[in-house]
Design an enzyme around this catalytic site. Structure first.
Site, mmCIF file in Angstrom:
data_model
loop_
_atom_site.group_PDB
_atom_site.id
_atom_site.type_symbol
_atom_site.label_atom_id
_atom_site.label_comp_id
_atom_site.label_asym_id
_atom_site.label_seq_id
_atom_site.Cartn_x
_atom_site.Cartn_y
_atom_site.Cartn_z
ATOM 1 N N GLU A 266 0.821 -1.107 0.113
ATOM 2 C CA GLU A 266 0.166 -0.284 0.136
ATOM 3 C C GLU A 266 0.913 1.114 0.036
ATOM 4 O OE1 GLU A 266 -2.637 0.473 3.210
ATOM 5 O OE2 GLU A 266 -3.453 -1.449 3.054
ATOM 6 N N GLU A 320 -13.543 4.637 -0.384
ATOM 7 C CA GLU A 320 -14.445 3.834 0.522
ATOM 8 C C GLU A 320 -15.100 4.778 1.423
ATOM 9 O OE1 GLU A 320 -12.416 -0.291 1.383
ATOM 10 O OE2 GLU A 320 -10.589 1.201 1.039
ATOM 11 N N LYS A 323 -15.612 3.906 5.672
ATOM 12 C CA LYS A 323 -14.544 3.867 6.266
ATOM 13 C C LYS A 323 -14.675 4.905 7.276
ATOM 14 C CE LYS A 323 -10.378 2.409 5.205
ATOM 15 N NZ LYS A 323 -9.299 2.685 4.442
ATOM 16 N N GLU A 329 -9.476 9.600 5.182
ATOM 17 C CA GLU A 329 -9.778 8.296 5.024
ATOM 18 C C GLU A 329 -10.550 7.694 3.781
ATOM 19 O OE1 GLU A 329 -8.273 5.309 6.927
ATOM 20 O OE2 GLU A 329 -6.764 6.706 7.143
#
Length: 464
Positions: A266, A320, A323, A329
């Site tokens: 990542e 996302e 999250k 985030e």
């Protein structure tokens, strides 16, 4: 020693094989997280991926719809066994066998599964049960794959956080947390024996968040900066990504596992965040990912591992939206749910050159692209302080041949920082392909139509 006589046909074949491998860009992957309620169908995502230079996808689980959608695309798939499954995988070989039958063999080889990650950042958590069961779980998955005669094609590993490192600066002094010694040693022995990668999550974004100075931002975004000198190796690191990866390499070497391959599981940068967050912006995300991709494509490698790009999975394919945590985030996505790009990072097959990566927010407007057939030389902005010119000079000469401004060179005189920086900055701009973003230097450079050559000192440039 006698000369080796290698057939010409073999050399030609080797060249073209190397060329094809380099052009496959198999080192660029992406994370496909699913903590969201607005994601496009997996079939649409598969088509999207095929329009990009992304050749690997990392899943955090084993979603059947996604694995099936990627069948016959040639895209490598990394799947993940959940942390909660680790005790059962470790204690029961039949559970591991059934897991492999259900999540791997049911789709392989049409779906090109290349790696199984057992757990995610297990050593980050304080659960000793998970830590002690991690290696046995990996071994049982490996045994099940071997029994199915696919263990040589599908590797088994786990993903680690950068917090495994007790020390990472300078990169040559990188060492792992001694408290994880026995557990980590067992995992590395497994990696080494099976040829599986050591997967790590380096995020220059978090490094900048902990040290939010302008020079740190430039260092993290692959932009002109003075660099950070490692006195042990005499290497001047020019970006945080290389420094973090080499710190991991040094830590592996210190434990006797220097030949274990590193994979970046990542890395990424958020394009927006909450008002009190430092670093997220569209410009910074575009600069980080665009420059990282260009860095990987250069095949230059890192200073301690030159000549090969480390396999790197960008975070992330989509935002996302479910999250938890700060706004950043939920803002790492390279693509939107409607399949359009969030920003151009140069991933499209039709155009692999990103639009101009801008430097940090709150800076002056980016340089405008020059018109075709316009003569152009890259020159320092009038009034740029000598300290910045010296930084530009050091950066450029770390990338290009500055011998002409060394003593005895045609452009050594006048022996001033301003003169030497002007030559080096222009040479950098011309050498890297005359892209507008290569005449930026933290907003201290401009494109000029006036040829700065003098006496016997000729500046590269002219009509294009």
């Amino acid at each position: 020693m006698a000369a080796l006589h290698i057939p010409l046909a073999f050399l030609i074949l080797t060249f073209f094989l190397g060329f094809n491998i380099a052009n496959s860009e198999s080192f660029i992957g992406v994370n496909y997280g699913q903590v969201a309620d607005n994601l496009p169908p997996p079939s649409a995502t598969a088509k999207l991926l095929q329009s990009t230079s992304i050749e690997k996808v990392r899943l955090y689980g084993t979603d059947p719809a996604i694995i099936s959608a990627l069948a016959n695309t040639g895209i490598g798939i990394v799947i993940g066994a959940a942390n909660g499954d680790i005790p059962a995988l470790a204690s029961d070989p039949n559970f591991a066998k059934n897991w492999v039958n259900t999540n791997v063999l049911a789709y392989y080889p049409a779906s090109k599964i290349i790696l199984v990650n057992v757990g995610n950042e297990v050593l980050l958590y304080g659960d000793d049960n998970l830590k002690t069961n991690l290696l046995p779980a990996m071994q049982n998955i490996k045994n099940a794959l071997d029994a199915a005669s696919v263990g040589d094609k599908i590797k088994v590993s786990t993903v680690h956080p950068m917090t495994l490192l007790k020390q990472s600066e300078p990169p040559s002094a990188g060492i792992f947390d001694p408290g994880l010694g026995d557990v980590l040693k067992g995992l590395l022995e497994f990696n080494n024996a099976t040829g599986s990668p050591f997967a790590i999550n380096p995020y220059p974004y978090f490094a900048y968040r902990g040290d939010p100075r302008p020079e740190t931002l430039a260092f993290c975004l692959f932009q002109p900066n003075p660099g950070r000198f490692d006195a042990n190796t005499k290497i001047n690191y020019m970006n945080m990504f290389d420094a973090q990866v080499d710190a991991v390499h040094s830590a592996l070497n210190a434990m006797g596992f220097k030949n274990v391959e590193i994979v970046v599981a990542e890395t990424g940068w958020p394009y927006k965040g909450d008002g009190d967050e430092v670093g997220p912006s569209m410009e910074n995300a575009k600069a980080y990912n665009g420059n990282l991709i260009a860095h990987l494509r250069s095949m230059v490698g890192t200073p301690l591992m030159p000549g090969k790009s480390v396999d790197t999975y960008l975070f992330a394919l989509y935002d996302e939206d479910l999250k938890p945590g700060p706004g950043s985030e939920r803002a790492f996505g390279l693509f939107k749910p409607d399949l359009t790009v969030t920003y151009d990072a140069g991933l499209s097959k039709s155009s692999q050159t990103p639009a101009t990566p801008k430097t940090p927010v709150n800076s002056t407007p980016a340089i405008q692209p020059r018109k075709p057939n316009q003569a152009a030389w890259c020159m320092p902005e009038e009034g740029t302080p000598d300290a910045q010119l010296q930084a530009n000079l050091d950066y450029a000469c770390g990338k290009v041949d500055c011998s002409l401004i060394q003593p005895g060179g045609a452009c050594f005189d006048p022996n001033t920082v301003a003169s030497h920086a002007a030559y080096a900055m222009n040479l950098y701009y011309q050498t890297l392909g005359r892209n507008p973003w290569d005449c930026d230097f933290s907003k201290t450079a401009v494109l000029s139509n006036n040829d700065p050559s003098y006496n016997s000192c000729t500046y590269p440039g002219g009509s294009t």
